[in-house]
Design a protein around this motif. Structure first.
Motif, PDB file in Angstrom:
ATOM      1  N   TYR A 517       0.790  -1.105   0.249  1.00 37.32           N
ATOM      2  CA  TYR A 517      -0.041   0.079   0.041  1.00 37.32           C
ATOM      3  C   TYR A 517       1.018   1.249  -0.176  1.00 37.32           C
ATOM      4  CZ  TYR A 517      -3.571   3.326   1.405  1.00 37.32           C
ATOM      5  OH  TYR A 517      -4.413   4.512   1.401  1.00 37.32           O
ATOM      6  N   LEU A 575      -6.581  -0.406  -1.290  1.00 40.92           N
ATOM      7  CA  LEU A 575      -6.235  -1.703  -0.710  1.00 40.92           C
ATOM      8  C   LEU A 575      -7.328  -2.605  -1.288  1.00 40.92           C
ATOM      9  CD1 LEU A 575      -5.776  -0.583   3.287  1.00 40.92           C
ATOM     10  CD2 LEU A 575      -4.175  -1.427   1.803  1.00 40.92           C
ATOM     11  N   GLU A 600      -1.329  -3.615   3.265  1.00 42.81           N
ATOM     12  CA  GLU A 600      -0.623  -2.798   4.352  1.00 42.81           C
ATOM     13  C   GLU A 600       0.756  -3.479   4.649  1.00 42.81           C
ATOM     14  OE1 GLU A 600      -1.740   0.019   5.624  1.00 42.81           O
ATOM     15  OE2 GLU A 600      -3.978  -0.355   5.942  1.00 42.81           O
TER      16      GLU A 600
END
Length: 600
Positions: A517, A575, A600
């Motif tokens: 991300y 995401l 992430e």
């Protein structure tokens, strides 16, 4: 209308009944079948049917009998129409779209459906890809899409379930921007191009798997051979035929499905339906071209008019004036024209394989037509088109021999030197997964960006043709960072088996491509096949680079002609799980699809 006007090979029998009635029927629900043009879709016109605007939308996906060819077939429709209604949104608003699945039990198109908002930035669970974004919409159910509209421009939407897109589930999408647009116009029309088949699309896919060259009527003849001997000499001609033979391919094979199977549509109408956009002399008219086809590249021109391209894939570009442009599947181009001096102009869109066309009209009143040009001569692929250009004969043929026998992962060193002399770079390397792979029937030896190449069939045709090199965004690189890493992916295929993949690994066997991300990364695509592939990454922009790695233009779909190598930057700012695939529907279904995970 003669068969030759459809670009059919000489010497064939008269056009089939399907071909003949194509000229007599105008598409539409059977109840309204007729020979009169439907009213034009002026984007801003009030009360025009099939235009929905605002922030709340109710869309019902169902099956409607349609007749485009003289035969009635079950189509997939949204609110009963093909194309689906034109949706008008405003940047800065939140839209809610309730999509209801009203497909009948036993439909040949399945019992689940979906809508993907192509090129729209939104949360992953709103992207509409069954199995990745959500579970799909089952019969009798309603799914509510709700998201903020954070962009403006011309886009489209379509099903991502089975072959429903081919059967009619596609529609235009126009988003009014917050800021004033950098160009002026008096009228605004959507021109949505698409391909229709009377076949059950699943049956068409089965036919492709069994006989991928079914639609390729244009095999080269003895006469072609003798002509080539006269112009190129016997040795060169025999060598050329030998290479194509060893690759089990033909240089006339530009599209898997063409006008021999398809009827081409403009805003849901055949050429005889003659979609018409009205103008007053001297007005500036904005035309929003959308290629909503399943498999067809169109070459578009308006004889007698220059077209100024002002946006690509919904994003502004520095204006560039052309006579013609090629629009890959899923791309959009906005152009501005200034019709004057005559009462009617033909909008002419021929398929890239020159097997058919669809036409419409810009006119000062309904019922007018202008002359429709003949389809251009059929193009012939060369070895240079296949990414084998710039070699001397010895090196080129040695490399081609290896490619034809699936052994090109070990390049001929002489070919490498020849390639270096011809192209300024060495041989193209290939991933290990391609070596000895039964799903890979060729590899590009000297892949190049070729951004300034109009494409096969458009070179030196006497017209100014748009190329990717002409497209420059009106803004700088929106991220600004140098990519932190580079991923190279090869577009691979086997023509006879109709197998398509990335790096020779079909979707079912492939690991997801994982992005971190927030990272800025570079994707390099190498097309090892002889087909063009429009590559679409969901959820993220694709910022195309020039040969030197400088930002050129922001797009959602990157066209990859045969033998090309092109790079673009991606900012992993959304995401979730995203689809990444060739937008030729049957190539995607045959395996040219990957999952991209932004984590992430």
């Amino acid at each position: 209308m003669s068969s030759d006007s459809f670009g059919r090979a000489e010497g064939l029998s008269s056009p089939s009944r399907r071909r003949f009635v194509q000229g007599l029927a105008v598409g539409g629900a059977v109840a309204t079948l007729g020979l009169w043009p439907r009213s034009s879709w002026a984007v801003k016109a009030e009360g025009v049917p099939n235009v929905l605007s605002g922030t709340e939308f109710d869309l019902t996906i169902g099956e409607t009998p349609m007749n485009f060819t003289g035969a009635t077939r079950p189509a997939i429709t949204v609110n009963g129409s093909i194309p689906a209604p034109l949706l008008r949104w405003r940047e800065g608003t939140t839209v809610t779209l309730r999509v209801r699945n009203a497909l009948p039990p036993g439909s040949i198109h399945g019992d689940q459906t979906s809508i993907h908002w192509h090129g729209i930035l939104l949360p992953a669970n709103m992207d509409g890809v069954p199995g990745l974004s959500f579970n799909g919409i089952n019969r009798g159910e309603t799914y509510q899409y709700r998201f903020n509209v954070v962009q403006g421009g011309t886009y489209w939407y379509h099903s991502h379930s089975g072959f429903q897109e081919q059967a009619g589930l596609y529609g235009p999408l126009v988003i009014e921007p917050l800021e004033p647009e950098p160009f002026a116009y008096d009228r605004d029309y959507v021109v949505m191009l698409s391909d229709w088949t009377d076949l059950d699309p699943a049956r068409l896919f089965e036919r492709l798997k069994k006989r991928s060259d079914y639609d390729n009527y244009y095999k080269r003849t003895v006469g072609d051979f003798l002509d080539d001997v006269r112009t190129q000499g016997l040795r060169a001609t025999l060598a050329d035929r030998g290479m194509w033979g060893r690759m089990r391919m033909t240089p006339t094979d530009l599209s898997d499905v063409n006008g021999n199977t398809y009827t081409y549509l403009m805003n849901g109408m055949t050429s005889l339906g003659n979609w018409t956009g009205l103008f007053r002399s001297g007005e500036k008219v904005r035309l929003r071209f959308i290629n909503g086809s399943a498999m067809t590249y169109f070459d578009v021109r308006i004889p007698g008019l220059k077209m100024t391209v002002v946006a690509a894939d919904g994003q502004y570009v520095h204006p560039v004036t052309v006579d013609e442009f090629r629009i890959a599947v899923a791309e959009t181009f906005d152009v501005i024209v200034e019709p004057a001096g005559q009462d009617a102009f033909t909008i002419f869109a021929q398929d890239s394989g020159r097997t058919g066309y669809v036409s419409g009209t810009l006119a000062v009143r309904e019922g007018l037509r202008a002359p429709v040009p003949a389809v251009d001569p059929r193009p012939i692929l060369t070895m240079a088109d296949m990414g084998h250009g710039g070699m001397d004969h010895g090196g080129g043929h040695a490399a081609m021999d290896r490619a034809a026998h699936g052994a090109a992962a070990q390049p001929d060193p002489h070919a490498g030197h020849a390639a270096h002399r011809g192209q300024g770079q060495g041989m193209q390397t290939h991933p290990a997964s391609e070596a000895g792979n039964p799903l890979v029937d060729m590899q590009a030896m000297t892949a190049q960006p070729r951004l300034s190449d109009p494409g096969v069939g458009l070179r030196d045709n006497g017209r100014r043709v748009l190329t990717y090199a002409d497209l420059r965004s009106t803004f700088r690189d929106p991220d600004g960072r140098e990519p932190g890493r580079t991923v190279e992916l090869h577009l691979t295929g086997h023509m006879e088996r109709f197998a398509w993949s990335f790096d020779g690994v079909k979707f079912a066997d492939a690991e997801p491509l994982r992005l971190n991300y927030g990272e800025r990364m570079r994707i390099v695509l190498v097309n090892d096949t002889m087909m063009s592939h429009p590559i679409h990454l969901h959820g993220l922009w694709s910022d195309l680079e020039d040969e030197s790695g400088n930002f050129m233009v922001r797009k959602h779909t990157i066209d990859m002609p045969p033998g090309t190598k092109r790079s673009y930057r991606v900012r992993a700012d959304a995401l979730g799980r995203w689809a990444y695939h060739c937008h030729l529907l049957y190539h995607m279904e045959a395996g040219m699809f990957r999952e991209v995970r932004v984590e992430e």
